[in-house]
Write a protein that holds these residues in place. Structure first.
Motif, PDB file in Angstrom:
ATOM      1  N   ASN A 185       0.706  -1.285  -0.231  1.00 26.85           N
ATOM      2  CA  ASN A 185       0.016   0.147  -0.155  1.00 26.85           C
ATOM      3  C   ASN A 185       0.847   1.190   0.167  1.00 26.85           C
ATOM      4  O   ASN A 185       0.603   2.272  -0.676  1.00 26.85           O
ATOM      5  CB  ASN A 185      -0.811  -0.125   1.079  1.00 26.85           C
ATOM      6  N   LYS A 186       1.906   1.035   0.811  1.00 27.95           N
ATOM      7  CA  LYS A 186       2.674   2.225   0.761  1.00 27.95           C
ATOM      8  C   LYS A 186       3.530   2.569  -0.581  1.00 27.95           C
ATOM      9  O   LYS A 186       3.778   3.663  -1.027  1.00 27.95           O
ATOM     10  CB  LYS A 186       4.078   2.178   1.982  1.00 27.95           C
ATOM     11  N   LEU A 187       4.092   1.437  -1.401  1.00 27.01           N
ATOM     12  CA  LEU A 187       4.684   1.496  -2.504  1.00 27.01           C
ATOM     13  C   LEU A 187       3.552   2.034  -3.490  1.00 27.01           C
ATOM     14  O   LEU A 187       3.900   2.773  -4.523  1.00 27.01           O
ATOM     15  CB  LEU A 187       4.784   0.058  -3.125  1.00 27.01           C
ATOM     16  N   GLU A 188       2.465   1.413  -3.524  1.00 30.22           N
ATOM     17  CA  GLU A 188       1.387   2.252  -4.550  1.00 30.22           C
ATOM     18  C   GLU A 188       1.082   3.715  -4.215  1.00 30.22           C
ATOM     19  O   GLU A 188       0.947   4.570  -5.081  1.00 30.22           O
ATOM     20  CB  GLU A 188       0.100   1.674  -4.157  1.00 30.22           C
ATOM     21  N   LYS A 189       1.186   4.129  -2.969  1.00 31.14           N
ATOM     22  CA  LYS A 189       0.948   5.446  -2.813  1.00 31.14           C
ATOM     23  C   LYS A 189       2.256   6.376  -3.334  1.00 31.14           C
ATOM     24  O   LYS A 189       2.091   7.338  -3.914  1.00 31.14           O
ATOM     25  CB  LYS A 189       1.033   5.952  -1.328  1.00 31.14           C
ATOM     26  N   ILE A 190       3.440   5.851  -3.043  1.00 28.61           N
ATOM     27  CA  ILE A 190       4.672   6.523  -3.543  1.00 28.61           C
ATOM     28  C   ILE A 190       4.354   6.547  -5.220  1.00 28.61           C
ATOM     29  O   ILE A 190       4.789   7.778  -5.953  1.00 28.61           O
ATOM     30  CB  ILE A 190       5.785   5.729  -3.323  1.00 28.61           C
ATOM     31  N   LEU A 191       4.235   5.460  -5.916  1.00 31.89           N
ATOM     32  CA  LEU A 191       4.155   5.501  -7.394  1.00 31.89           C
ATOM     33  C   LEU A 191       2.936   6.327  -7.968  1.00 31.89           C
ATOM     34  O   LEU A 191       3.163   6.919  -8.889  1.00 31.89           O
ATOM     35  CB  LEU A 191       3.835   3.950  -7.794  1.00 31.89           C
ATOM     36  N   ASP A 192       2.036   6.239  -7.052  1.00 36.26           N
ATOM     37  CA  ASP A 192       0.631   7.176  -7.618  1.00 36.26           C
ATOM     38  C   ASP A 192       1.133   8.591  -7.330  1.00 36.26           C
ATOM     39  O   ASP A 192       0.809   9.554  -8.257  1.00 36.26           O
ATOM     40  CB  ASP A 192      -0.201   7.121  -6.679  1.00 36.26           C
ATOM     41  N   ASN A 193       1.877   9.176  -6.500  1.00 39.07           N
ATOM     42  CA  ASN A 193       2.453  10.386  -6.426  1.00 39.07           C
ATOM     43  C   ASN A 193       3.591  10.807  -7.274  1.00 39.07           C
ATOM     44  O   ASN A 193       3.678  11.959  -7.691  1.00 39.07           O
ATOM     45  CB  ASN A 193       3.258  10.534  -4.974  1.00 39.07           C
TER      46      ASN A 193
END
Length: 266
Positions: A185-193
Motif C-alpha cells: 500500500n505504501k509502494l502504491e502511494k509512492i508510485l501514484d505520487n
C-alpha cells in the motif's frame, strides 16, 4: 489570297488549335478543382508524403489522359484510323506489360500502399521481418532504416507482411522489484505520487496505470506499471521512469533486492 483564306478556314487547320485550347482549359479546370479539394493540405505539404504523392499522381493522370485524347482527335481529323491505333496501343501495352511485369507490379503495389495508408515516411514499421523507420516511400520501392543504421530496400510487390508501430501509441510495461518486507500500500502511494512527473516526461502520452503485483520471484515481489508513449521512444522513457522510481524508493527507504553470494573458504 483566296487559297490562303481557304486553308486557314478549313477544319484541318483551325480545329487542332481548338482541341489544344479546349484540352488546356479542361486541364486548368481539373487542376483548379484538385487544388480546391486539397487547399487544406497546402500548409502541410512536404510533411505528409502520402497526400503529396496522391495529389501529384492525380494531376499527372488527368494530364496524360487529356493529351492522349487531343492527339487522337487530331489524328482522326486528318483521316487516321484511331481505332486501329488504340488497338495497336493495347497490343504494345500488353507486350510492354509482359516485359516489365515486375516493375508494373511494384508500381501497382506502391499505389495501393499509398492510397490504403499502410504506412508513410517517418513511420516505424516491420516489413517482412525487418524493423525500422521508413525513410523513403516510392511507387516502386520502400526504404527502411533500422535502429542500428542498416537500410533495407524492398520492391513494393514483394511486401508480404506489414506491422505499423506508429499508427497507435506504444504500451510500455515496467517491472519494479521490491523486497518481500515492503508494504504494498505504501509502494502504491509512492508510485501514484509520481503520476504527474511521469506523465510530463517528453514522449509520454499519458495512460499511467498501476497494474499491481505481477509475480513473486525468488528474492523479490514484482510490481508492474504501464504507461502510453510515442512509438520507438519507449526505451528512453523507460530509463527516465526507472530513475524517478529509484530516487523515490531510496528516499522512502524501500529496498530493491539484489542477488547475494556467500563464499565459504575451506
Amino acid at each position: 489570297m483566296e487559297g490562303f483564306i481557304k486553308v486557314i478556314t478549313s477544319e484541318k487547320f483551325y480545329l487542332p488549335f481548338v482541341y489544344v485550347i479546349v484540352g488546356l482549359f479542361l486541364y486548368l479546370v481539373v487542376n483548379s478543382v484538385i487544388n480546391k479539394l486539397t487547399a487544406k493540405h497546402k500548409s502541410t505539404r512536404g510533411r505528409d508524403k502520402r497526400k503529396d504523392t496522391i495529389i501529384d499522381l492525380s494531376k499527372n493522370i488527368f494530364k496524360y489522359i487529356i493529351v492522349i485524347l487531343i492527339i487522337l482527335q487530331i489524328l482522326k481529323l486528318y483521316g487516321v484510323d484511331t481505332t486501329s491505333i488504340i488497338a495497336s496501343i493495347g497490343v504494345f501495352a500488353a507486350v510492354i506489360g509482359l516485359a516489365f511485369q515486375d516493375i508494373l507490379k511494384d508500381l501497382l503495389a506502391g499505389i495501393s500502399i499509398i492510397f490504403d495508408n499502410h504506412y508513410m515516411v517517418g513511420d516505424v514499421v516491420e516489413i517482412n521481418g525487418f524493423k525500422g523507420e521508413v525513410i523513403s516511400l516510392g511507387l516502386q520501392s520502400t526504404k527502411i532504416k533500422s535502429y542500428t543504421g542498416e537500410v533495407f530496400i524492398i520492391g513494393n510487390s514483394l511486401i508480404t507482411s506489414i506491422i505499423n508501430y506508429s499508427q497507435n501509441d506504444s504500451k510500455l510495461l515496467v517491472d519494479i522489484p521490491v523486497s518481500y518486507n515492503t508494504n504494498i500500500n505504501k509502494l502504491e502511494k509512492i508510485l501514484d505520487n509520481l503520476r504527474d512527473r511521469i506523465e510530463n516526461i517528453p514522449s509520454v502520452r499519458g495512460g499511467y496505470e498501476l497494474l499491481g503485483v505481477d509475480s513473486f520471484s525468488s528474492s523479490a515481489v514484482i510490481y508492474k506499471i504501464v504507461v502510453d508513449c510515442i512509438c520507438n521512444e519507449q526505451f528512453g522513457v523507460k530509463r527516465k521512469i526507472l530513475k524517478l522510481i529509484k530516487e523515490e524508493l531510496d528516499k522512502n527507504k524501500i529496498e530493491i533486492p539484489y542477488n547475494k553470494l556467500d563464499v565459504y573458504i575451506k
